[in-house]
Design a protein around this motif. Structure first.
Motif, PDB file in Angstrom:
ATOM      1  N   CYS A 118       0.750  -1.157  -0.050  1.00  0.00           N
ATOM      2  CA  CYS A 118       0.043   0.003   0.219  1.00  0.00           C
ATOM      3  C   CYS A 118       0.789   1.200   0.041  1.00  0.00           C
ATOM      4  O   CYS A 118       0.491   2.189  -0.652  1.00  0.00           O
ATOM      5  N   LEU A 119       1.805   1.180   0.804  1.00  0.00           N
ATOM      6  CA  LEU A 119       3.013   2.326   0.859  1.00  0.00           C
ATOM      7  C   LEU A 119       3.495   2.720  -0.464  1.00  0.00           C
ATOM      8  O   LEU A 119       3.494   3.734  -1.120  1.00  0.00           O
ATOM      9  N   LEU A 120       3.699   1.531  -1.322  1.00  0.00           N
ATOM     10  CA  LEU A 120       4.458   1.687  -2.666  1.00  0.00           C
ATOM     11  C   LEU A 120       3.311   2.277  -3.627  1.00  0.00           C
ATOM     12  O   LEU A 120       3.789   3.216  -4.212  1.00  0.00           O
ATOM     13  N   ILE A 121       2.324   1.578  -3.521  1.00  0.00           N
ATOM     14  CA  ILE A 121       1.130   1.999  -4.426  1.00  0.00           C
ATOM     15  C   ILE A 121       0.854   3.662  -4.334  1.00  0.00           C
ATOM     16  O   ILE A 121       0.364   4.355  -5.039  1.00  0.00           O
ATOM     17  N   ALA A 122       0.900   3.929  -2.928  1.00  0.00           N
ATOM     18  CA  ALA A 122       0.366   5.475  -2.628  1.00  0.00           C
ATOM     19  C   ALA A 122       1.266   6.360  -3.387  1.00  0.00           C
ATOM     20  O   ALA A 122       0.775   7.477  -3.696  1.00  0.00           O
ATOM     21  N   VAL A 123       2.327   6.296  -3.534  1.00  0.00           N
ATOM     22  CA  VAL A 123       3.526   7.087  -4.237  1.00  0.00           C
ATOM     23  C   VAL A 123       3.358   6.954  -5.809  1.00  0.00           C
ATOM     24  O   VAL A 123       3.977   8.000  -6.411  1.00  0.00           O
ATOM     25  N   THR A 124       2.567   6.107  -6.210  1.00  0.00           N
ATOM     26  CA  THR A 124       2.509   5.959  -7.968  1.00  0.00           C
ATOM     27  C   THR A 124       1.857   7.027  -8.579  1.00  0.00           C
ATOM     28  O   THR A 124       1.717   7.417  -9.796  1.00  0.00           O
ATOM     29  N   GLY A 125       0.934   7.839  -7.800  1.00  0.00           N
ATOM     30  CA  GLY A 125       0.027   8.847  -8.346  1.00  0.00           C
ATOM     31  C   GLY A 125       1.001  10.014  -8.439  1.00  0.00           C
ATOM     32  O   GLY A 125       0.547  11.294  -9.024  1.00  0.00           O
ATOM     33  N   ARG A 126       2.389  10.037  -8.054  1.00  0.00           N
ATOM     34  CA  ARG A 126       3.158  11.455  -8.137  1.00  0.00           C
ATOM     35  C   ARG A 126       4.588  10.902  -9.155  1.00  0.00           C
ATOM     36  O   ARG A 126       5.408  11.804  -9.216  1.00  0.00           O
ATOM     37  N   THR A 127       4.557   9.912  -9.648  1.00  0.00           N
ATOM     38  CA  THR A 127       5.393   9.511 -10.532  1.00  0.00           C
ATOM     39  C   THR A 127       4.975   9.413 -11.999  1.00  0.00           C
ATOM     40  O   THR A 127       4.088   9.469 -12.528  1.00  0.00           O
ATOM     41  N   ASN A 128       6.334   9.285 -12.932  1.00  0.00           N
ATOM     42  CA  ASN A 128       6.134   9.163 -14.318  1.00  0.00           C
ATOM     43  C   ASN A 128       5.652   7.762 -14.953  1.00  0.00           C
ATOM     44  O   ASN A 128       5.517   7.055 -13.706  1.00  0.00           O
ATOM     45  N   VAL A 129       5.570   7.740 -16.079  1.00  0.00           N
ATOM     46  CA  VAL A 129       4.843   6.217 -16.679  1.00  0.00           C
ATOM     47  C   VAL A 129       5.692   5.211 -15.957  1.00  0.00           C
ATOM     48  O   VAL A 129       5.421   4.428 -15.432  1.00  0.00           O
ATOM     49  N   TRP A 130       6.984   5.067 -16.379  1.00  0.00           N
ATOM     50  CA  TRP A 130       7.747   4.226 -16.306  1.00  0.00           C
ATOM     51  C   TRP A 130       8.077   3.696 -14.781  1.00  0.00           C
ATOM     52  O   TRP A 130       8.289   2.599 -14.509  1.00  0.00           O
ATOM     53  N   LEU A 131       8.341   4.773 -13.999  1.00  0.00           N
ATOM     54  CA  LEU A 131       8.582   4.805 -12.673  1.00  0.00           C
ATOM     55  C   LEU A 131       7.181   4.155 -11.902  1.00  0.00           C
ATOM     56  O   LEU A 131       7.250   3.301 -10.996  1.00  0.00           O
ATOM     57  N   SER A 132       6.015   4.666 -12.661  1.00  0.00           N
ATOM     58  CA  SER A 132       4.879   4.002 -12.026  1.00  0.00           C
ATOM     59  C   SER A 132       4.493   2.732 -12.182  1.00  0.00           C
ATOM     60  O   SER A 132       4.171   2.026 -11.349  1.00  0.00           O
ATOM     61  N   VAL A 133       4.896   2.087 -13.319  1.00  0.00           N
ATOM     62  CA  VAL A 133       4.841   1.021 -13.757  1.00  0.00           C
ATOM     63  C   VAL A 133       5.857  -0.201 -12.832  1.00  0.00           C
ATOM     64  O   VAL A 133       5.255  -1.270 -12.268  1.00  0.00           O
ATOM     65  N   CYS A 134       7.101   0.321 -12.676  1.00  0.00           N
ATOM     66  CA  CYS A 134       7.958  -0.299 -11.568  1.00  0.00           C
ATOM     67  C   CYS A 134       7.533  -0.537 -10.241  1.00  0.00           C
ATOM     68  O   CYS A 134       7.438  -1.561  -9.802  1.00  0.00           O
ATOM     69  N   VAL A 135       7.267   0.680  -9.765  1.00  0.00           N
ATOM     70  CA  VAL A 135       6.731   0.753  -8.525  1.00  0.00           C
ATOM     71  C   VAL A 135       5.472  -0.080  -8.228  1.00  0.00           C
ATOM     72  O   VAL A 135       5.102  -0.843  -7.051  1.00  0.00           O
ATOM     73  N   LEU A 136       4.385  -0.123  -9.108  1.00  0.00           N
ATOM     74  CA  LEU A 136       3.190  -1.056  -9.027  1.00  0.00           C
ATOM     75  C   LEU A 136       3.596  -2.306  -9.164  1.00  0.00           C
ATOM     76  O   LEU A 136       3.030  -3.275  -8.553  1.00  0.00           O
TER      77      LEU A 136
END
Length: 418
Positions: free
Chosen positions: A297-315
């Motif tokens: 949940c902590l990781l998913i929370a930050v994906t709203g503030r990242t770019n496309v590739w970083l969002s995919v990796c963190v998700l």
């Protein structure tokens, strides 16, 4: 098939019949999950709102009927009642295949939910009666691994039927699920069970057996396990909606996440169950589950503030942690639900324990979707705190249950033999 034998235990310790039942049953369920909603809307003529309301009513009916059916199984025999439940599921599915109108749909969906709500606890009870304490958790893990395979096979089998787009191809999805229940019932009827029952002791009535489950500690443990079962809602509802509405990640990430979760569950569930042996192992697995899901949940929370590739990796890492939490929750829940259940009312206790899982499937989407998805990741942070609190409460709850046993012993003494 060497990979399958290795996953399940190559020395034949997992009864083959349970593996086959899990696979057949889940293929039918996979067909139902993939095609039923389309059938109800396009063939039965229901609106999405009518489908949602009917399923909500059915879920409530399944919730309240599960424990009485478990109590009935303690009186008549878990295998006999599970076979009857599978046949009831088949009959309900056939009825749904020919349903006409929202009232008939709701009634038949409720009939199906009565059986679905009881099936999980009854299956656990039959497995315990058939294989004994030492092999019941590995058997449940093997069944769950194969069920994930079956879900995928069933969904793929449904694709050409839906593509054809005729009333009877839609209807065949429902009838295929009904057939899987009949096959499962036939296979289960051949299972030998040996739950001991002292001579001369009368069997309890279902109502009396139901009243026997009044240990608040066991109910608390069931509730904690139910909260951890929210991983189902997180994967199926929250992650897809969050991905498309609040992140820069493409929508194609969602099915990929489901595939990753399914593959890992197939490959790793039996291995994770080995870490949950005994009361201490089961408690540790539930604690790890809470921590892993909090991290997700902590990781998913930050994906709203990242770019496309970083969002995919963190998700991706978040889904990985969520899957680990799911595997630990399943194994720990099985072990502890067995360990603290009264063996004379095993089916009743297991039905009570599984109420937490049923409750989250009914309430989880309605409660979490508007709260977790609102705001800028704050809801995910709050959900992570919930999982940490649950993980913290597991140990004292298990300790209290252990001390309440007739002959209190250290937690480690409950470990099942290897």
């Amino acid at each position: 098939m060497r990979w399958l034998r290795a996953m399940l235990g190559g020395d034949g310790e997992i009864p083959r019949v349970f593996v086959v039942v899990a696979l057949v049953d889940s293929i039918g369920t996979g067909m139902f999950l993939a095609g039923s909603t389309i059938f109800f809307v396009r063939s039965v003529g229901l609106t999405p709102a009518q489908v949602g309301l009917g399923l909500a009513v059915a879920g409530a009916v399944g919730f309240v009927s599960a424990v009485p059916i478990g109590a009935l199984a303690d009186r008549l025999g878990s295998r006999q009642v599970l076979v009857a439940v599978q046949l009831w599921r088949a009959a309900s599915q056939v009825g749904l295949a020919f349903a006409a109108g929202p009232l008939a749909f709701t009634v038949l969906a409720s009939c199906l939910a009565v059986a679905d709500g009881a099936a999980s606890g009854l299956t656990q009870s039959v497995v315990s009666d058939a294989v004994g304490p030492q092999r019941r958790v590995p058997t449940m893990a093997a069944m769950r691994a194969l069920r994930n395979v079956g879900f995928g096979v069933g969904a793929l089998a449904t694709a050409p039927l839906l593509a054809a787009g005729t009333e009877w191809t839609y209807r065949s999805v429902m009838l295929g699920d009904a057939l899987s229940f009949v096959v499962a019932a036939v296979l289960l009827s051949r299972v030998r069970t040996s739950r001991p029952r002292p001579d001369g002791r009368p069997r309890q009535s279902p109502l009396r057996a139901l009243a026997s489950v009044r240990d608040h500690r066991y109910l608390a443990l069931a509730g904690l396990n139910g909260v951890l079962c929210l991983h189902m809602t997180v994967l199926a509802v929250l992650i897809p909606l969050w991905t498309i509405e609040s992140t820069a990640a493409p929508a194609a990430v969602v099915p990929f996440a489901v595939v990753v979760n399914t593959v890992l569950a197939v490959v790793l569930q039996v291995r994770f169950s080995q870490a949950a042996r005994g009361v201490s192992g089961g408690a540790r697995a539930l604690r790890w589950s809470g921590v892993a899901m909090a991290g997700a949940c902590l990781l998913i929370a930050v994906t709203g503030r990242t770019n496309v590739w970083l969002s995919v990796c963190v998700l991706a890492v978040g889904v990985l942690l969520l899957t680990f939490g799911e595997l630990w929750q399943s194994a720990g829940g099985w072990e502890l639900s067995y360990a603290f259940a009264d063996q004379e009312t095993l089916s009743t206790h297991l039905a009570v324990f599984n109420l937490g899982t049923t409750a989250q499937s009914i309430l989880g989407p309605a409660l979490l979707a508007p709260t977790v998805l609102s705001g800028d990741g704050v809801g995910w942070l709050a959900l992570s705190v919930v999982f940490v609190v649950v993980a913290t409460l597991v140990a004292p709850t298990v300790t209290a249950l252990t001390r309440a046993l007739p002959e209190p012993v250290p937690l480690a003494a409950h470990r099942s033999p290897s």
